[in-house]
Design a protein around this motif. Sequence first.
Motif, PDB file in Angstrom:
ATOM      1  N   HIS A 203       5.739   4.411  -5.201  1.00  0.00           N
ATOM      2  CA  HIS A 203       4.721   5.303  -4.636  1.00  0.00           C
ATOM      3  C   HIS A 203       3.586   4.505  -3.990  1.00  0.00           C
TER       4      HIS A 203
ATOM      5  N   THR B 289       4.922   2.542  -0.898  1.00  0.00           N
ATOM      6  CA  THR B 289       5.140   3.477   0.214  1.00  0.00           C
ATOM      7  C   THR B 289       3.819   3.842   0.864  1.00  0.00           C
ATOM      8  N   ASP B 290       2.816   4.134   0.054  1.00  0.00           N
ATOM      9  CA  ASP B 290       1.493   4.504   0.565  1.00  0.00           C
ATOM     10  C   ASP B 290       0.874   3.375   1.386  1.00  0.00           C
ATOM     11  N   ARG B 291       0.927   2.142   0.874  1.00  0.00           N
ATOM     12  CA  ARG B 291       0.315   1.016   1.580  1.00  0.00           C
ATOM     13  C   ARG B 291       1.051   0.715   2.885  1.00  0.00           C
TER      14      ARG B 291
ATOM     15  N   LYS C  92       2.868   2.801   4.663  1.00  0.00           N
ATOM     16  CA  LYS C  92       2.613   3.920   5.578  1.00  0.00           C
ATOM     17  C   LYS C  92       1.256   3.769   6.264  1.00  0.00           C
ATOM     18  N   LYS C  93       0.240   3.403   5.486  1.00  0.00           N
ATOM     19  CA  LYS C  93      -1.104   3.230   6.043  1.00  0.00           C
ATOM     20  C   LYS C  93      -1.126   2.090   7.070  1.00  0.00           C
TER      21      LYS C  93
END
Length: 169
Positions: free
Chosen positions: A51, A54-56, A58-59
């Motif tokens: 999670h 994926t977040d990092r 994506k950013k």
Amino acid sequence: MRWEELDQEPCSVARTLSVIGDRWTLIVLRDCFLGVRRFEHFEKRLGITRHVLTDRLKKLVQNEVLVKVPYQDKPLREEYRLTEKGLALHPVIMSLVHWGNTYMADERGAPLVHIHKDCGHQMAPVTTCSHCGESVSARDVRVEVGTGWSSDRDQQDPEAPTRNAGLPR
């Protein structure tokens, strides 16, 4: 100044931190500069949760620091590559590594060193003036308000951005 509003601040450091200003993002970028490109390789090397990773990623893609590039068609699989904007962070990463090697290494010394490919010698990042080529340190730089500066803080302390407060003379 609110963390989630850093990208709105009239400050280049704050705006930069809004993109790369957390520990996992910097570690992901470090690994990008070490040649890591695939999600599963980041995950395995870093021990980071899917999670958070994926977040990092994506950013970083949204901010055009990384781009996803297909390396397999069926099934579609993509890897992460540094863009020109991402490659421009190299001096930042090099400076962090150098600082860490200087002030955070233990008795064994630096964990990784950087070798200049052309001359074969270990190197350290050096800041130079883009106009005259002279080496510069914090004491050699004066900060002035640029055309992009505007803030309610101008009324409170209009000279704050021009001071070299805290620097020893």
